[in-house]
Design a protein around this motif. Structure first.
Motif, PDB file in Angstrom:
ATOM      1  N   ALA A 150      36.468  29.478  37.843  1.00 49.70           N
ATOM      2  CA  ALA A 150      37.697  30.242  37.649  1.00 49.70           C
ATOM      3  C   ALA A 150      38.567  29.686  36.523  1.00 49.70           C
ATOM      4  CB  ALA A 150      38.491  30.270  38.949  1.00 49.70           C
ATOM      5  N   ASP A 151      38.049  28.764  35.762  1.00 45.62           N
ATOM      6  CA  ASP A 151      38.797  28.187  34.643  1.00 45.62           C
ATOM      7  C   ASP A 151      39.148  29.295  33.657  1.00 45.62           C
ATOM      8  OD1 ASP A 151      39.830  26.676  32.579  1.00 45.62           O
ATOM      9  OD2 ASP A 151      37.908  25.805  31.995  1.00 45.62           O
ATOM     10  N   PRO A 152      40.452  29.485  33.378  1.00 44.14           N
ATOM     11  CA  PRO A 152      40.859  30.562  32.470  1.00 44.14           C
ATOM     12  C   PRO A 152      40.176  30.504  31.103  1.00 44.14           C
ATOM     13  CG  PRO A 152      42.779  29.628  33.554  1.00 44.14           C
ATOM     14  CD  PRO A 152      41.597  28.772  33.922  1.00 44.14           C
ATOM     15  N   ALA A 153      39.858  29.320  30.638  1.00 43.76           N
ATOM     16  CA  ALA A 153      39.196  29.202  29.334  1.00 43.76           C
ATOM     17  C   ALA A 153      37.812  29.851  29.366  1.00 43.76           C
ATOM     18  CB  ALA A 153      39.082  27.740  28.928  1.00 43.76           C
ATOM     19  N   SER A 154      37.126  29.776  30.521  1.00 40.63           N
ATOM     20  CA  SER A 154      35.794  30.368  30.600  1.00 40.63           C
ATOM     21  C   SER A 154      35.857  31.872  30.818  1.00 40.63           C
ATOM     22  CB  SER A 154      34.987  29.704  31.709  1.00 40.63           C
ATOM     23  OG  SER A 154      35.540  30.014  32.972  1.00 40.63           O
ATOM     24  N   LEU A 155      37.020  32.399  31.195  1.00 41.29           N
ATOM     25  CA  LEU A 155      37.160  33.834  31.439  1.00 41.29           C
ATOM     26  C   LEU A 155      37.658  34.600  30.212  1.00 41.29           C
ATOM     27  CD1 LEU A 155      38.789  33.638  34.987  1.00 41.29           C
ATOM     28  CD2 LEU A 155      36.383  33.943  34.422  1.00 41.29           C
ATOM     29  N   ALA A 156      38.103  33.875  29.199  1.00 45.02           N
ATOM     30  CA  ALA A 156      38.645  34.520  28.001  1.00 45.02           C
ATOM     31  C   ALA A 156      37.589  35.357  27.297  1.00 45.02           C
ATOM     32  CB  ALA A 156      39.190  33.461  27.047  1.00 45.02           C
ATOM     33  N   GLY A 157      37.930  36.569  26.955  1.00 48.10           N
ATOM     34  CA  GLY A 157      37.059  37.431  26.176  1.00 48.10           C
ATOM     35  C   GLY A 157      36.010  38.185  26.964  1.00 48.10           C
ATOM     36  N   LEU A 158      36.001  38.064  28.285  1.00 44.42           N
ATOM     37  CA  LEU A 158      34.981  38.743  29.084  1.00 44.42           C
ATOM     38  C   LEU A 158      35.104  40.256  28.991  1.00 44.42           C
ATOM     39  CD1 LEU A 158      34.744  36.572  32.306  1.00 44.42           C
ATOM     40  CD2 LEU A 158      33.223  36.598  30.336  1.00 44.42           C
ATOM     41  N   GLU A 159      36.320  40.757  28.849  1.00 45.80           N
ATOM     42  CA  GLU A 159      36.530  42.207  28.790  1.00 45.80           C
ATOM     43  C   GLU A 159      35.850  42.832  27.579  1.00 45.80           C
ATOM     44  OE1 GLU A 159      40.722  42.798  28.808  1.00 45.80           O
ATOM     45  OE2 GLU A 159      40.965  42.027  30.834  1.00 45.80           O
ATOM     46  N   ASP A 160      35.755  42.081  26.502  1.00 45.21           N
ATOM     47  CA  ASP A 160      35.225  42.625  25.252  1.00 45.21           C
ATOM     48  C   ASP A 160      33.785  42.215  24.972  1.00 45.21           C
ATOM     49  OD1 ASP A 160      37.798  43.656  24.797  1.00 45.21           O
ATOM     50  OD2 ASP A 160      38.433  41.763  23.881  1.00 45.21           O
ATOM     51  N   ASP A 161      33.200  41.373  25.809  1.00 44.35           N
ATOM     52  CA  ASP A 161      31.868  40.843  25.523  1.00 44.35           C
ATOM     53  C   ASP A 161      30.979  40.959  26.757  1.00 44.35           C
ATOM     54  OD1 ASP A 161      29.616  39.483  24.725  1.00 44.35           O
ATOM     55  OD2 ASP A 161      30.666  37.625  24.202  1.00 44.35           O
ATOM     56  N   PRO A 162      30.166  42.034  26.850  1.00 47.09           N
ATOM     57  CA  PRO A 162      29.304  42.201  28.021  1.00 47.09           C
ATOM     58  C   PRO A 162      28.313  41.052  28.209  1.00 47.09           C
ATOM     59  CG  PRO A 162      29.145  44.108  26.561  1.00 47.09           C
ATOM     60  CD  PRO A 162      30.046  43.124  25.914  1.00 47.09           C
ATOM     61  N   ARG A 163      27.845  40.467  27.118  1.00 44.07           N
ATOM     62  CA  ARG A 163      26.896  39.353  27.237  1.00 44.07           C
ATOM     63  C   ARG A 163      27.549  38.154  27.919  1.00 44.07           C
ATOM     64  NH1 ARG A 163      25.456  41.769  22.278  1.00 44.07           N
ATOM     65  NH2 ARG A 163      23.266  42.416  22.302  1.00 44.07           N
ATOM     66  N   ALA A 164      28.780  37.852  27.520  1.00 46.99           N
ATOM     67  CA  ALA A 164      29.512  36.738  28.144  1.00 46.99           C
ATOM     68  C   ALA A 164      29.781  37.040  29.614  1.00 46.99           C
ATOM     69  CB  ALA A 164      30.816  36.479  27.404  1.00 46.99           C
ATOM     70  N   LEU A 165      30.100  38.275  29.935  1.00 51.62           N
ATOM     71  CA  LEU A 165      30.318  38.682  31.316  1.00 51.62           C
ATOM     72  C   LEU A 165      29.037  38.507  32.137  1.00 51.62           C
ATOM     73  CD1 LEU A 165      32.103  39.921  33.519  1.00 51.62           C
ATOM     74  CD2 LEU A 165      31.436  42.180  32.656  1.00 51.62           C
ATOM     75  N   GLY A 166      27.914  38.903  31.571  1.00 53.06           N
ATOM     76  CA  GLY A 166      26.630  38.729  32.250  1.00 53.06           C
ATOM     77  C   GLY A 166      26.300  37.269  32.499  1.00 53.06           C
ATOM     78  N   ARG A 167      26.551  36.414  31.489  1.00 55.52           N
ATOM     79  CA  ARG A 167      26.305  34.969  31.658  1.00 55.52           C
ATOM     80  C   ARG A 167      27.192  34.393  32.759  1.00 55.52           C
ATOM     81  NH1 ARG A 167      26.051  35.202  26.059  1.00 55.52           N
ATOM     82  NH2 ARG A 167      28.218  34.547  25.892  1.00 55.52           N
ATOM     83  N   MET A 168      28.465  34.806  32.764  1.00 57.80           N
ATOM     84  CA  MET A 168      29.396  34.314  33.762  1.00 57.80           C
ATOM     85  C   MET A 168      28.957  34.751  35.162  1.00 57.80           C
ATOM     86  SD  MET A 168      32.301  35.136  35.889  1.00 57.80           S
ATOM     87  CE  MET A 168      32.584  36.778  35.319  1.00 57.80           C
ATOM     88  N   MET A 169      28.513  36.003  35.291  1.00 57.70           N
ATOM     89  CA  MET A 169      28.060  36.489  36.593  1.00 57.70           C
ATOM     90  C   MET A 169      26.810  35.743  37.064  1.00 57.70           C
ATOM     91  SD  MET A 169      28.762  40.576  36.212  1.00 57.70           S
ATOM     92  CE  MET A 169      28.056  40.985  37.805  1.00 57.70           C
ATOM     93  N   ARG A 170      25.898  35.453  36.144  1.00 60.67           N
ATOM     94  CA  ARG A 170      24.690  34.711  36.516  1.00 60.67           C
ATOM     95  C   ARG A 170      25.058  33.290  36.934  1.00 60.67           C
ATOM     96  NH1 ARG A 170      20.012  36.646  36.415  1.00 60.67           N
ATOM     97  NH2 ARG A 170      20.210  37.987  34.603  1.00 60.67           N
TER      98      ARG A 170
END
Length: 132
Positions: free
Chosen positions: A60-80
């Motif tokens: 839940a670190d805010p730094a790791s959540l930055a930009g998830l809205e605009d980057d589906p790849r980053a969102l996928g990595r975070m979900m995995r």
């Protein structure tokens, strides 16, 4: 006291050696195969046990959540990463969505292509506005 692992830089063979704390750094380490002193200590892997709270806090670190809205790849990595940290079996649909995100497909496109994805009955939509 642990057995330290070494690698001989001459014959390239690995070996273990037990040294007491008083011997460590004082006694010469010699390869038992070729008797060379040209050896290198190998540092093995370590594991760090963390609490569930610590793992979730890291995710839940805010730094790791930055930009998830605009980057589906980053969102996928975070979900995995989250699924690995949680350690629970996820349904096959989860892998389908994460694979699509990691390939760059937008969440909106995924929702349009997989309309039955949010519920067992197929009537819920993912992320849409609910009328109450």
């Amino acid at each position: 006291m642990p057995t330290d692992e070494y690698r001989c830089l001459n014959c390239k063979r690995r070996f273990g050696l037990f040294l007491s704390y008083s011997e460590y750094g004082q006694k010469a380490v010699v390869c038992p195969h070729c008797h060379s002193e040209n050896v290198q200590r190998r540092i093995g892997r370590i594991r760090v046990a963390r609490s569930d709270d610590s793992r979730m806090e890291n995710l839940a670190d805010p730094a790791s959540l930055a930009g998830l809205e605009d980057d589906p790849r980053a969102l996928g990595r975070m979900m995995r990463d989250m699924s690995r940290e949680v350690g629970e079996e996820m349904p096959p649909e989860f892998d389908e969505v994460v694979n699509r995100l990691e390939k760059g497909q937008s969440p909106d496109d995924i929702e349009r292509e997989l309309p039955d994805l949010g519920s067992a009955s197929g009537s819920d939509d993912l992320g849409g506005d609910d009328d109450f």
